[in-house]
Design an enzyme around this catalytic site. Structure first.
Site, mmCIF file in Angstrom:
data_model
loop_
_atom_site.group_PDB
_atom_site.id
_atom_site.type_symbol
_atom_site.label_atom_id
_atom_site.label_comp_id
_atom_site.label_asym_id
_atom_site.label_seq_id
_atom_site.Cartn_x
_atom_site.Cartn_y
_atom_site.Cartn_z
ATOM 1 N N HIS A 27 0.878 -1.173 0.000
ATOM 2 C CA HIS A 27 0.000 0.000 0.000
ATOM 3 C C HIS A 27 0.923 1.234 0.000
ATOM 4 O O HIS A 27 2.024 1.176 0.547
ATOM 5 C CB HIS A 27 -0.822 -0.057 1.295
ATOM 6 N N LYS A 50 -10.010 -0.561 10.864
ATOM 7 C CA LYS A 50 -10.223 -1.715 9.987
ATOM 8 C C LYS A 50 -10.572 -2.966 10.795
ATOM 9 O O LYS A 50 -10.779 -4.028 10.255
ATOM 10 C CB LYS A 50 -8.966 -1.974 9.147
ATOM 11 N N CYS A 83 -4.753 2.636 -3.475
ATOM 12 C CA CYS A 83 -3.478 3.120 -2.918
ATOM 13 C C CYS A 83 -2.342 2.137 -3.188
ATOM 14 O O CYS A 83 -1.469 1.922 -2.324
ATOM 15 C CB CYS A 83 -3.579 3.395 -1.414
HETATM 16 N N1 PLP Z 1 -1.572 -0.769 4.670
HETATM 17 C C1 PLP Z 1 -2.500 -1.489 4.064
HETATM 18 C C2 PLP Z 1 -2.169 -2.867 3.587
HETATM 19 C C3 PLP Z 1 -3.784 -0.967 3.893
HETATM 20 O O1 PLP Z 1 -4.727 -1.686 3.273
HETATM 21 C C4 PLP Z 1 -4.063 0.327 4.365
HETATM 22 C C5 PLP Z 1 -5.385 0.946 4.170
HETATM 23 O O2 PLP Z 1 -6.174 0.562 3.347
HETATM 24 C C6 PLP Z 1 -3.046 1.027 5.004
HETATM 25 C C7 PLP Z 1 -1.809 0.453 5.143
HETATM 26 C C8 PLP Z 1 -3.268 2.403 5.546
HETATM 27 O O3 PLP Z 1 -4.155 2.358 6.596
HETATM 28 P P1 PLP Z 1 -4.617 3.709 7.305
HETATM 29 O O4 PLP Z 1 -5.281 4.523 6.239
HETATM 30 O O5 PLP Z 1 -5.545 3.260 8.361
HETATM 31 O O6 PLP Z 1 -3.387 4.360 7.810
#
Ligand code: PLP
Length: 408
Positions: A121, A225, A365
């Site tokens: 991500h 999440k 993302c």
């Molecule tokens: N890492 C992964 C694998 C994700 O799916 C996400 C969000 O979709 C994130 C990091 C970032 O999460 P946050 O927006 O809660 O910081």
């Protein structure tokens, strides 16, 4: 298959013909009544700041927050509650490490490299790319195989000079569950000095995670999440590393002593928690862990596997539909990204959205991964404990409607 929808008020406000089919839990999860009530109780009954008031409600709030820290430590099997730092989300946790561990490692040698994988991500990609540019060192990206697995052999060759490896536990696009324990074990033989950060944003909500068993240095995840509120996340770090790292944000509550001449800092975790924390968010995280543990993480995982199988077997039969990621369900979590030939992913999501079926469309993302797959966007469903087979069936009927509308 048990139906948990009644525990989640959002599903109880719709009439039958406007049923909410929520298949976007990888973006954020819905919240059970128990979590909403815990936050409500805090604001109604003992709202106060923590670690400063000497009156009863402040003591209750402080105690609750520290209880949740202990609870989180137990949930992911950290050695000590001081290894748990409350942050806003996974993104902030990674940025905290990038800044503070990054500062500490300012002495990078010319041939030291920073390594991430192509399935990250942006939250676990961009900070490391930036750090590499800042340190004028190479940013090395690990490939995936055609089936959507990490190219582990390629990885072992590329991490010999790595200072840090940033890798996701579960891909938010491919659904791949990376064999993190085996990867870390082998990497530590090839490169004993490496620091390893695991992005657990898509793992902790869905399966039992044991940070000591994994032997990672850092592990991050987001409360929102995993049925807790938005605004609360967790950074786990090995105590020795946290003690060596400088603070991230400066201000109240992270100090030991302040004089005009200088400031000394508190120990971890407080050194990293400047200012008033998200008290209600922390309390919601405690209630979320209680809820998930009452069900049992093994049951959560199996519930999602069953839904995944149910969706996969029907999606595979749809003409013109491409599924991304491993074909073997046992290697996947409850995320399925796909495209339908001749229809843009946004159009799929829009048609389904009109039917109150919530899915995600775009690059999720993960632009480097989409580029690697040769696409600009994909549609994605992601399931959680409150989903049912009926949700999947409604989604499949929706896909048939999409095909009818676009005549594909
Ligand atoms: N890492 C992964 C694998 C994700 O799916 C996400 C969000 O979709 C994130 C990091 C970032 O999460 P946050 O927006 O809660 O910081």
């Amino acid at each position: 298959m048990k139906n948990y929808k009644n525990d989640f008020p959002i599903f109880n406000q719709n009439s039958k013909d406007k049923q909410l089919v929520y298949l976007d839990s990888a973006a954020t999860s819905q919240k059970p009544r128990a979590v909403l009530d815990a936050m409500d109780e805090y604001y109604k009954n003992y709202n106060s700041n923590v670690r400063r008031g000497l009156y009863p409600i402040a003591e209750i709030a402080t105690q609750k927050v520290e209880e949740v820290r202990n609870q989180v430590a137990r949930f992911i099997n950290a050695r000590d509650a001081s290894e748990i730092i409350f942050v806003r989300n996974s993104t902030e946790a990674i940025n905290l490490v990038m800044n503070t561990w990054g500062d500490m490692s300012i002495d990078m040698a010319m041939d030291d490299v920073i390594v991430a994988t192509i399935m990250e991500h942006h939250s676990n990609f961009v900070p490391w790319q930036f750090l590499a540019q800042y340190k004028e060192t190479a940013f090395v990206v690990i490939d995936i195989t055609g089936e959507g697995y990490i190219d582990v052999d390629g990885m072992y060759k590329k991490i010999k000079n790595a200072k840090i490896l940033a890798i996701t536990h579960v891909s938010n696009v491919l659904g791949t569950i990376n064999p993190i324990k085996e990867i870390i074990k082998k990497i530590r033989i090839v490169n004993p000095n490496i620091t390893i950060l695991i992005d657990g944003a898509q793992a902790v909500p869905h399966m039992k995670v044991d940070v000591q068993d994994l032997d990672c240095d850092f592990y991050v995840f987001s409360g929102h999440k995993m049925i807790a509120a938005t605004g609360i996340g967790v950074l786990y770090g090995k105590k020795k590393l946290l003690e060596e790292m400088p603070p991230f944000l400066f201000g109240g509550e992270m100090i030991r002593e302040v004089t005009v001449e200088q400031t000394t800092f508190a120990n971890a975790p407080f050194k990293f928690e400047a200012g008033t924390p998200d008290i209600a968010g922390i309390i919601s995280l405690g209630a979320a862990i209680d809820y998930l543990e009452d069900i049992g993480m093994e049951i959560v995982k199996n519930h999602e596997k069953e839904l995944l199988e149910h969706a996969f077997s029907q999606m595979e039969k749809i003409n013109g539909l491409t599924l991304y990621g491993p074909k073997d369900i046992k290697d996947r979590s409850g995320v399925i990204s796909f495209n339908i030939k001749g229809v843009h992913a946004h159009d799929i999501a829009q048609v389904l959205g009109d039917m109150n079926i919530c899915i995600r469309a775009g690059h999720h993302c993960a632009m480097p991964l989409h580029k690697h797959l040769g696409i600009v966007a994909s549609a994605r469903i992601s399931v959680y404990i409150y989903n049912t087979k009926e949700d999947i069936d409604l989604f499949i009927s929706g896909l048939k409607k999409v095909k009818e509308i676009f005549k594909v």
